[in-house]
Write a protein that holds these residues in place. Structure first.
Motif, PDB file in Angstrom:
ATOM      1  N   LEU A  44       0.865   4.138  -2.877  1.00 39.66           N
ATOM      2  CA  LEU A  44       0.702   5.559  -2.567  1.00 39.66           C
ATOM      3  C   LEU A  44       1.857   6.384  -3.129  1.00 39.66           C
ATOM      4  CD1 LEU A  44      -0.626   5.435   1.095  1.00 39.66           C
ATOM      5  CD2 LEU A  44      -1.837   6.301  -0.911  1.00 39.66           C
ATOM      6  N   ARG A  45       3.070   5.872  -2.977  1.00 35.00           N
ATOM      7  CA  ARG A  45       4.245   6.581  -3.511  1.00 35.00           C
ATOM      8  C   ARG A  45       4.138   6.724  -5.028  1.00 35.00           C
ATOM      9  NH1 ARG A  45       8.429   4.589  -5.887  1.00 35.00           N
ATOM     10  NH2 ARG A  45       8.062   2.482  -5.140  1.00 35.00           N
ATOM     11  N   ARG A  46       3.760   5.641  -5.703  1.00 32.66           N
ATOM     12  CA  ARG A  46       3.627   5.678  -7.159  1.00 32.66           C
ATOM     13  C   ARG A  46       2.484   6.584  -7.597  1.00 32.66           C
ATOM     14  NH1 ARG A  46       3.369  -0.306  -9.152  1.00 32.66           N
ATOM     15  NH2 ARG A  46       3.332   0.749 -11.159  1.00 32.66           N
ATOM     16  N   THR A  47       1.414   6.614  -6.815  1.00 31.07           N
ATOM     17  CA  THR A  47       0.276   7.468  -7.136  1.00 31.07           C
ATOM     18  C   THR A  47       0.671   8.939  -7.052  1.00 31.07           C
ATOM     19  OG1 THR A  47      -1.296   5.812  -6.356  1.00 31.07           O
ATOM     20  CG2 THR A  47      -2.090   8.082  -6.498  1.00 31.07           C
ATOM     21  N   VAL A  48       1.359   9.302  -5.991  1.00 33.21           N
ATOM     22  CA  VAL A  48       1.810  10.694  -5.842  1.00 33.21           C
ATOM     23  C   VAL A  48       2.713  11.068  -7.012  1.00 33.21           C
ATOM     24  CG1 VAL A  48       3.211  12.254  -4.433  1.00 33.21           C
ATOM     25  CG2 VAL A  48       1.517  10.763  -3.349  1.00 33.21           C
ATOM     26  N   GLY A  49       3.617  10.180  -7.375  1.00 29.71           N
ATOM     27  CA  GLY A  49       4.499  10.436  -8.516  1.00 29.71           C
ATOM     28  C   GLY A  49       3.731  10.625  -9.812  1.00 29.71           C
ATOM     29  N   ASP A  73       0.828  -1.205   0.000  1.00 31.92           N
ATOM     30  CA  ASP A  73       0.000   0.000   0.000  1.00 31.92           C
ATOM     31  C   ASP A  73       0.863   1.256   0.000  1.00 31.92           C
ATOM     32  OD1 ASP A  73      -2.415  -1.302  -0.169  1.00 31.92           O
ATOM     33  OD2 ASP A  73      -3.047  -0.832   1.881  1.00 31.92           O
ATOM     34  N   LEU A  74       1.931   1.263   0.777  1.00 37.03           N
ATOM     35  CA  LEU A  74       2.836   2.412   0.775  1.00 37.03           C
ATOM     36  C   LEU A  74       3.471   2.616  -0.601  1.00 37.03           C
ATOM     37  CD1 LEU A  74       4.634   2.096   4.229  1.00 37.03           C
ATOM     38  CD2 LEU A  74       2.847   3.720   3.560  1.00 37.03           C
ATOM     39  N   SER A  75       3.831   1.521  -1.251  1.00 31.90           N
ATOM     40  CA  SER A  75       4.405   1.598  -2.586  1.00 31.90           C
ATOM     41  C   SER A  75       3.393   2.172  -3.582  1.00 31.90           C
ATOM     42  CB  SER A  75       4.860   0.211  -3.040  1.00 31.90           C
ATOM     43  OG  SER A  75       5.299   0.238  -4.364  1.00 31.90           O
TER      44      SER A  75
END
Length: 51
Positions: A37-42, A33-35
């Motif tokens: 979220l990180r990819r979504t923000v990017g 999930d953290l990954s």
């Protein structure tokens, strides 16, 4: 891994979309999930994947 939220969900067929959702549910983890979220923000900052 392919997750339709950050991998162009509009470009996936219905079958691919269902397969991605099942893969997410079967392999869920907090780290994943953290990954995502990180990819979504990017993707948002790069303005990619939205139609």
């Amino acid at each position: 891994m392919l997750y339709r939220q950050v991998c162009g969900r509009s470009d996936l067929s219905r079958e691919e979309s269902v397969r991605a959702d099942l893969r997410y549910v079967e392999n869920w983890s907090f780290a994943m999930d953290l990954s995502i979220l990180r990819r979504t923000v990017g993707a948002v900052l790069r303005r990619e994947g939205a139609y």
